[in-house]
Design an enzyme around this catalytic site. Sequence first.
Site, PDB file in Angstrom:
ATOM      1  N   GLU A 111     -16.531 -18.876  78.040  1.00 50.89           N
ATOM      2  CA  GLU A 111     -16.132 -18.235  76.799  1.00 50.89           C
ATOM      3  C   GLU A 111     -16.611 -16.792  76.785  1.00 50.89           C
ATOM      4  O   GLU A 111     -17.688 -16.464  77.265  1.00 50.89           O
ATOM      5  CB  GLU A 111     -16.696 -19.016  75.616  1.00 50.89           C
ATOM      6  CG  GLU A 111     -15.961 -20.331  75.465  1.00 50.89           C
ATOM      7  CD  GLU A 111     -16.425 -21.144  74.268  1.00 50.89           C
ATOM      8  OE1 GLU A 111     -15.567 -21.779  73.640  1.00 50.89           O
ATOM      9  OE2 GLU A 111     -17.622 -21.151  73.975  1.00 50.89           O
ATOM     10  N   CYS A 125     -19.121  -9.852  74.387  1.00 53.79           N
ATOM     11  CA  CYS A 125     -20.215 -10.732  74.803  1.00 53.79           C
ATOM     12  C   CYS A 125     -19.703 -11.539  75.993  1.00 53.79           C
ATOM     13  O   CYS A 125     -18.786 -12.351  75.850  1.00 53.79           O
ATOM     14  CB  CYS A 125     -20.565 -11.633  73.617  1.00 53.79           C
ATOM     15  SG  CYS A 125     -21.883 -12.767  73.959  1.00 53.79           S
ATOM     16  N   CYS A 132     -25.649 -23.567  81.519  1.00 50.62           N
ATOM     17  CA  CYS A 132     -26.952 -22.947  81.755  1.00 50.62           C
ATOM     18  C   CYS A 132     -27.931 -24.027  82.200  1.00 50.62           C
ATOM     19  O   CYS A 132     -27.887 -25.148  81.693  1.00 50.62           O
ATOM     20  CB  CYS A 132     -27.449 -22.287  80.469  1.00 50.62           C
ATOM     21  SG  CYS A 132     -28.950 -21.310  80.695  1.00 50.62           S
ATOM     22  N   CYS A 136     -32.974 -24.360  76.288  1.00 52.73           N
ATOM     23  CA  CYS A 136     -33.561 -23.897  75.032  1.00 52.73           C
ATOM     24  C   CYS A 136     -33.064 -24.854  73.947  1.00 52.73           C
ATOM     25  O   CYS A 136     -31.862 -25.147  73.874  1.00 52.73           O
ATOM     26  CB  CYS A 136     -33.149 -22.470  74.744  1.00 52.73           C
ATOM     27  SG  CYS A 136     -33.657 -21.353  76.072  1.00 52.73           S
ATOM     28  N   CYS A 139     -30.084 -24.038  71.471  1.00 50.00           N
ATOM     29  CA  CYS A 139     -28.875 -23.391  72.028  1.00 50.00           C
ATOM     30  C   CYS A 139     -27.856 -24.429  72.491  1.00 50.00           C
ATOM     31  O   CYS A 139     -28.183 -25.341  73.253  1.00 50.00           O
ATOM     32  CB  CYS A 139     -29.260 -22.488  73.192  1.00 50.00           C
ATOM     33  SG  CYS A 139     -27.847 -21.778  74.044  1.00 50.00           S
ATOM     34  N   GLY A 187     -25.041 -18.788  79.833  1.00 58.48           N
ATOM     35  CA  GLY A 187     -25.782 -18.644  81.087  1.00 58.48           C
ATOM     36  C   GLY A 187     -26.947 -17.685  81.034  1.00 58.48           C
ATOM     37  O   GLY A 187     -27.095 -16.904  80.100  1.00 58.48           O
ATOM     38  N   CYS A 361     -23.547 -16.501  68.293  1.00 63.11           N
ATOM     39  CA  CYS A 361     -24.602 -16.683  69.295  1.00 63.11           C
ATOM     40  C   CYS A 361     -24.988 -18.134  69.429  1.00 63.11           C
ATOM     41  O   CYS A 361     -25.264 -18.806  68.437  1.00 63.11           O
ATOM     42  CB  CYS A 361     -25.891 -15.997  68.854  1.00 63.11           C
ATOM     43  SG  CYS A 361     -25.819 -14.258  68.843  1.00 63.11           S
TER      44      CYS A 361
HETATM   45  N1  SAH Z   1     -29.461 -16.804  78.469  1.00 62.84           N
HETATM   46  C1  SAH Z   1     -29.659 -15.535  77.914  1.00 62.84           C
HETATM   47  C2  SAH Z   1     -28.411 -14.915  77.347  1.00 62.84           C
HETATM   48  C3  SAH Z   1     -27.483 -15.806  76.559  1.00 62.84           C
HETATM   49  S1  SAH Z   1     -28.073 -16.437  75.021  1.00 62.84           S
HETATM   50  C4  SAH Z   1     -30.761 -15.567  76.884  1.00 62.84           C
HETATM   51  O1  SAH Z   1     -31.191 -16.653  76.508  1.00 62.84           O
HETATM   52  O2  SAH Z   1     -31.195 -14.501  76.481  1.00 62.84           O
HETATM   53  C5  SAH Z   1     -27.790 -15.104  73.880  1.00 62.84           C
HETATM   54  C6  SAH Z   1     -28.696 -15.122  72.646  1.00 62.84           C
HETATM   55  O3  SAH Z   1     -28.285 -16.121  71.691  1.00 62.84           O
HETATM   56  C7  SAH Z   1     -30.142 -15.443  72.977  1.00 62.84           C
HETATM   57  O4  SAH Z   1     -31.025 -14.597  72.309  1.00 62.84           O
HETATM   58  C8  SAH Z   1     -30.259 -16.854  72.463  1.00 62.84           C
HETATM   59  O5  SAH Z   1     -31.596 -17.159  72.236  1.00 62.84           O
HETATM   60  C9  SAH Z   1     -29.431 -16.808  71.216  1.00 62.84           C
HETATM   61  N2  SAH Z   1     -29.046 -18.115  70.711  1.00 62.84           N
HETATM   62  C10 SAH Z   1     -28.872 -19.251  71.408  1.00 62.84           C
HETATM   63  N3  SAH Z   1     -28.519 -20.261  70.591  1.00 62.84           N
HETATM   64  C11 SAH Z   1     -28.470 -19.767  69.345  1.00 62.84           C
HETATM   65  C12 SAH Z   1     -28.114 -20.326  68.063  1.00 62.84           C
HETATM   66  N4  SAH Z   1     -27.745 -21.582  67.947  1.00 62.84           N
HETATM   67  N5  SAH Z   1     -28.159 -19.510  67.002  1.00 62.84           N
HETATM   68  C13 SAH Z   1     -28.479 -18.212  67.131  1.00 62.84           C
HETATM   69  N6  SAH Z   1     -28.813 -17.623  68.312  1.00 62.84           N
HETATM   70  C14 SAH Z   1     -28.803 -18.396  69.415  1.00 62.84           C
HETATM   71 FE1  SF4 Z   2     -31.551 -20.625  76.733  1.00 62.27          FE
HETATM   72 FE2  SF4 Z   2     -29.935 -18.501  76.962  1.00 62.27          FE
HETATM   73 FE3  SF4 Z   2     -29.561 -20.695  78.504  1.00 62.27          FE
HETATM   74 FE4  SF4 Z   2     -29.038 -20.807  75.888  1.00 62.27          FE
HETATM   75  S1  SF4 Z   2     -27.966 -19.548  77.410  1.00 62.27           S
HETATM   76  S2  SF4 Z   2     -30.148 -22.353  77.121  1.00 62.27           S
HETATM   77  S3  SF4 Z   2     -30.609 -19.449  75.070  1.00 62.27           S
HETATM   78  S4  SF4 Z   2     -31.348 -19.331  78.528  1.00 62.27           S
END
Ligand code: SAH
Ligand code: SF4
Length: 385
Positions: A111, A125, A132, A136, A139, A187, A361
């Site tokens: 996406e 974006c 990934c 987290c 996420c 990712g 996000c």
């Molecule tokens: N993997 C990388 C980049 C992609 S995530 C990283 O983790 O930085 C992009 C951003 O979205 C990150 O800051 C992540 O913590 C945030 N994010 C992930 N899930 C989210 C959610 N459910 N609500 C708001 N932000 C979120």
């Molecule tokens: Fe964590 Fe970023 Fe991977 Fe989501 S995309 S699991 S926030 S590292």
Amino acid sequence: MGVTLDLSRAPAKPVAPPNLTGLSRPELAAALVDAGVVPEGKAKMRASQLWRWIHHYGVTDFAQMTDVAKETRAALSATFSLARPHIVERQVSKDGTRKYLIRMGPGIEVETVYIPDVGRAGALCVSSQVGCTLNCTFCHTGTQALVRNLTAAEIVAQVQVARDDLEEWPSPKEDRKLTNIVFMGMGEPLYNLDNVATAIDIISDNEGIAISRRRITVSTSGVVPQLQALGEKTRAGLAISLHATNDELREKLVPLNRKYPLAELMDGIRAYPGLSNANRVTFEYVMLKGVNDSPAEAKALVQLLKGIPAKINLIPFNPWPGSGYECSSWSTIEAFAAILNRGGYASPIRTPRGRDILAACGQLKSESEKVRASARRKIADTPDA
Ligand code: SAH
Ligand code: SF4
């Protein structure tokens, strides 16, 4: 007992012609020579010519390259491809956000989200991996099993697809709709640094898409050993997904913290090449109700970032089915931001965009994978599996 496989009668798999989109300038010149399409002496000149057609004019057909000799064009299209990946779905949110589900190959879907009025005019974006490997807990992408890293061509293709849709070819110098790129899609970009770096070289090239490195930001959950290389190879802006101010909580939210705890992460950030007041680190902090949103944590955040040229992006948590978290209330987020402001940090609250189309996000997760995941669960649920 030895087993010999007789492959002599296996049907030959059709091989897709190599796509030139993801090649750096030197790689492009080399590919033309290796394929015998262009003699070595002319390779650099031809590569420059093709580069402009591909990355400035955005053409997908060699026949459109009118200043290239007809026979060369024919040889090029017999050998190479400039095809875009297939757009499986395009959704437009009430707020103008556009989400594309792009198929890079069978079962490989990512996406990409265009968000108007972000950055100078609009930000794209982009995803760096399918799914990934990091889990987290807040996420959505993290619940999707990693299929694979995206190639440089597949990363550049996301920009091209958005440019096609925004009708922004040839690459304009002024009044652009797409001015910024953020690696905040699916990712972890630092687990795919080589391809991310090549893609940034291509996207930022002045005679092509020409989005300056200052307007490209790479977001990481904190892969400390790759930070230096990221800065040296890409000179892109750095964003860190922080989300907590102590190791105990951060380990729960971002499990990678067990490998690279906060003290190491902060040292790595301080050493990031090119860091200055004009070039600050963005810290992303997702606001989770009752988890990380107290005034004490806001104060701890100010302390933690002392001495680092930083801005803090507060991200209201975007819910997804089964996440188990809630977003902090608006007044809590504002109170948190006020403490950061008093501490001397700009801390804009990121307005959630495209929530109605699950484009915000952390909501990204390709449908195809969801289907496969549920199919997998079904298999796992069958007694004999
Ligand atoms: N993997 C990388 C980049 C992609 S995530 C990283 O983790 O930085 C992009 C951003 O979205 C990150 O800051 C992540 O913590 C945030 N994010 C992930 N899930 C989210 C959610 N459910 N609500 C708001 N932000 C979120
Ligand atoms: Fe964590 Fe970023 Fe991977 Fe989501 S995309 S699991 S926030 S590292």
